[in-house]
Design a protein around this motif. Structure first.
Motif, PDB file in Angstrom:
ATOM      1  N   PHE A 377       2.060   7.032   0.646  1.00 44.12           N
ATOM      2  CA  PHE A 377       2.706   5.534   1.683  1.00 44.12           C
ATOM      3  C   PHE A 377       1.210   4.970   1.876  1.00 44.12           C
ATOM      4  CE2 PHE A 377       4.576   3.890   5.605  1.00 44.12           C
ATOM      5  CZ  PHE A 377       3.696   3.561   5.893  1.00 44.12           C
ATOM      6  N   GLY A 378       0.047   5.635   1.919  1.00 44.30           N
ATOM      7  CA  GLY A 378      -1.174   4.676   1.954  1.00 44.30           C
ATOM      8  C   GLY A 378      -1.824   3.150   0.523  1.00 44.30           C
ATOM      9  N   ARG A 379      -1.120   4.616   0.558  1.00 44.67           N
ATOM     10  CA  ARG A 379      -1.339   3.206  -1.411  1.00 44.67           C
ATOM     11  C   ARG A 379      -0.434   2.150  -1.435  1.00 44.67           C
ATOM     12  NH1 ARG A 379       0.674   4.191  -6.556  1.00 44.67           N
ATOM     13  NH2 ARG A 379       1.701   5.742  -5.712  1.00 44.67           N
ATOM     14  N   ASN A 380       0.199   2.949  -1.044  1.00 38.26           N
ATOM     15  CA  ASN A 380       1.726   1.641  -1.810  1.00 38.26           C
ATOM     16  C   ASN A 380       2.275   0.528  -0.780  1.00 38.26           C
ATOM     17  OD1 ASN A 380       2.905   2.800  -3.369  1.00 38.26           O
ATOM     18  ND2 ASN A 380       4.974   4.336  -2.274  1.00 38.26           N
ATOM     19  N   TYR A 381       0.817   1.343   0.512  1.00 38.35           N
ATOM     20  CA  TYR A 381       0.875  -0.170   1.710  1.00 38.35           C
ATOM     21  C   TYR A 381      -0.152  -1.005   1.262  1.00 38.35           C
ATOM     22  CZ  TYR A 381      -0.231  -2.346   6.291  1.00 38.35           C
ATOM     23  OH  TYR A 381      -0.878  -3.265   7.175  1.00 38.35           O
ATOM     24  N   ARG A 382      -1.020  -0.358   0.799  1.00 31.87           N
ATOM     25  CA  ARG A 382      -2.696  -1.153  -0.293  1.00 31.87           C
ATOM     26  C   ARG A 382      -1.589  -2.207  -1.427  1.00 31.87           C
ATOM     27  NH1 ARG A 382      -5.126   3.366   0.865  1.00 31.87           N
ATOM     28  NH2 ARG A 382      -5.156   3.370  -2.002  1.00 31.87           N
ATOM     29  N   LEU A 383      -1.437  -2.108  -1.945  1.00 32.96           N
ATOM     30  CA  LEU A 383       0.097  -2.221  -2.947  1.00 32.96           C
ATOM     31  C   LEU A 383       0.630  -3.455  -2.397  1.00 32.96           C
ATOM     32  CD1 LEU A 383       0.405   0.288  -5.715  1.00 32.96           C
ATOM     33  CD2 LEU A 383      -1.173  -1.219  -5.797  1.00 32.96           C
ATOM     34  N   ALA A 391       2.943 -12.950  -5.514  1.00 36.02           N
ATOM     35  CA  ALA A 391       3.969 -13.560  -5.539  1.00 36.02           C
ATOM     36  C   ALA A 391       3.525 -15.189  -5.422  1.00 36.02           C
ATOM     37  CB  ALA A 391       4.828 -12.946  -4.316  1.00 36.02           C
ATOM     38  N   ILE A 392       3.550 -15.373  -4.236  1.00 36.00           N
ATOM     39  CA  ILE A 392       3.224 -16.788  -3.909  1.00 36.00           C
ATOM     40  C   ILE A 392       2.266 -17.448  -5.435  1.00 36.00           C
ATOM     41  CG2 ILE A 392       1.574 -17.984  -2.523  1.00 36.00           C
ATOM     42  CD1 ILE A 392       3.467 -17.123  -1.275  1.00 36.00           C
TER      43      ILE A 392
END
Length: 453
Positions: A377-383, A391-392
């Motif tokens: 969960f923490g890793r996905n939030y950082r990614l 994306a920009i």
């Protein structure tokens, strides 16, 4: 369809079967006209030669007869007159035949010229029709190119609008996060200034006791009302030789413990001997945590006041000792709240785990999955945060790619416009340039159409 090569520019152009047959017929008619003219000329010359020969022969014959027999000439004068009349009639007949042949030749030539004019007119009409078709095709391609360019412009505008909205949202979010952390930094700086001033006014023993008292007071004032079942007391059990400063535990509605923290508070005055570092107390804190069966270990420290790492917020040192954190006093309450909220989510799992264990069920994998969930969960939030900028960047690349497509379509439109200009500039004069045969035929046709002087 057949392709014909232009003798002047060497370019190929396509004609249909009717146009091709017309051109072939024109060439054949031109050859036929030349042959008719050649034969008429030969016939005229032959007739003139025969007439001269007959006249010469007749004159010689009569002169010979007059010289041989002058008497007989007188006698046969009437006969000669008759013969001359016959010859005159023959000459008249021959002249009439010659005139008829010449009339017939002129008629055939007129027919040939009329046919040649018809072919030229038909050929000009075919060229005009092909030019119209080419012009229409060019206009259609230009319209298609315009439509495609308009479509791409619309897509580019939409992407730019989307990018602007995303950038505005990102800017708003960035400003919000920036303001939030500036406020936190301001509060932290105020706390640091407070504790620096506090250290100057207290002895070494009083500094340590004051930090413990401060944390205890903060908990009782802020968290005790919302955590009535929580346990937060000093660790007075030194049976194993060492003890921590405070132990925190909280329980679920059924009395199941879902979180426990071993706290150690460390500070020292500026004037005391050698300066300690935070890592000097990691090993003892981890040992106390394990002995008292606590899940987390937290060092509340004012040591190393100039260390940017510890001044930045909550520091996770689990890479050294499992489930251990180092914080400044201003993060004491936020860390308890954070760990409590995180652990409450696993309370239901722990209750099920306790039931499973009571039923002799192997739940080792379940605990591993629970920990893996926390880490992922923490890793996905950082990614997700990192990929927002990616994306920009991809949107900017798409805009540049569509701009290149637009430039290519504009270049295609320019080429079609040049082709249209060349088609409109196409004339019979240019087609017959460096083609003597066709040029001569067109000049003959023009000369035939002029009134005789």
């Amino acid at each position: 369809m057949k392709e014909i090569k232009c003798p002047r520019c060497g370019s190929m152009f396509t004609v249909d079967e009717a146009d091709y047959a017309s051109i072939v017929s024109q060439v054949k008619n031109a050859e036929f006209t030349a042959e008719v003219e050649r034969r008429l000329t030969e016939l005229h010359r032959q007739q003139q030669a025969e007439q001269k020969a007959i006249l010469a022969q007749t004159e010689t014959k009569y002169r010979a007869e007059l010289s041989r027999n002058a008497v007989e000439l007188a006698k046969k004068e009437s006969e000669m007159q008759r013969s001359l009349m016959q010859k005159d009639a023959e000459l008249a007949r021959l002249q009439q035949e010659l005139n008829a042949a010449e009339q017939k030749s002129r008629s055939a030539m007129s027919i040939a010229l009329a046919e040649k004019d018809r072919v030229i007119t038909q050929m000009q009409s075919s060229i005009d029709q092909n030019a119209d078709k080419l012009r229409i095709a060019v206009m259609q391609e230009q319209q298609k190119a315009q439509d495609e360019i308009q479509k791409k412009d619309t897509e580019i505008a939409q992407l730019k609008a989307t990018a602007r909205l995303d950038q505005q949202a990102a800017t708003i979010k960035e400003n919000s996060i920036k303001a939030e952390y500036e406020n936190k930094l301001k509060v932290a700086q105020e706390q640091i200034d407070y504790y620096k001033d506090l250290k100057l006014r207290m002895s070494t023993k009083m500094i340590g006791e004051t930090l413990e008292t401060h944390c205890s007071t903060q908990f009782n004032q802020m968290l005790r009302p919302v955590m009535p079942t929580a346990y937060f007391e000093k660790d007075n059990d030194a049976a194993d030789g060492t003890k921590g400063d405070f132990i925190f535990r909280d329980f679920g509605p059924d009395g199941t413990e879902y979180i426990s923290i071993m706290f150690e508070m460390k500070n020292e005055a500026d004037g005391t001997g050698p300066k300690h570092k935070n890592e000097d107390f990691f090993k003892k804190l981890d040992s106390d945590r394990r002995k008292k069966n606590c899940e987390f270990a937290v060092l509340v420290s004012l040591l190393e006041p100039d260390n940017e790492l510890y001044n930045g917020g909550i520091v996770d040192v689990s890479y050294r000792y499992d489930k251990m954190y180092v914080i400044r006093p201003q993060f004491f309450l936020p860390l308890i709240t954070l760990l409590t909220q995180t652990s409450k989510k696993s309370l239901a799992y722990k209750e099920e785990l306790a039931i499973a264990r009571s039923q002799s069920v192997d739940v080792t994998n379940f605990e591993n999955q629970l920990m893996d969930f926390r880490e992922k969960f923490g890793r996905n939030y950082r990614l997700a945060s990192e990929r927002f900028k990616t994306a920009i960047d991809e949107i900017d690349k798409s805009i540049q790619h569509l701009q290149k497509i637009k430039d290519a379509l504009i270049g295609s439109e320019n080429n079609l416009r040049l082709a249209n200009d060349k088609a409109e500039a196409l004339t019979i004069k240019k087609l017959t340039r460096n083609n003597p045969t066709m040029k001569a035929k067109f000049e003959e046709a023009r000369a035939a159409q002029k009134p005789e002087e």
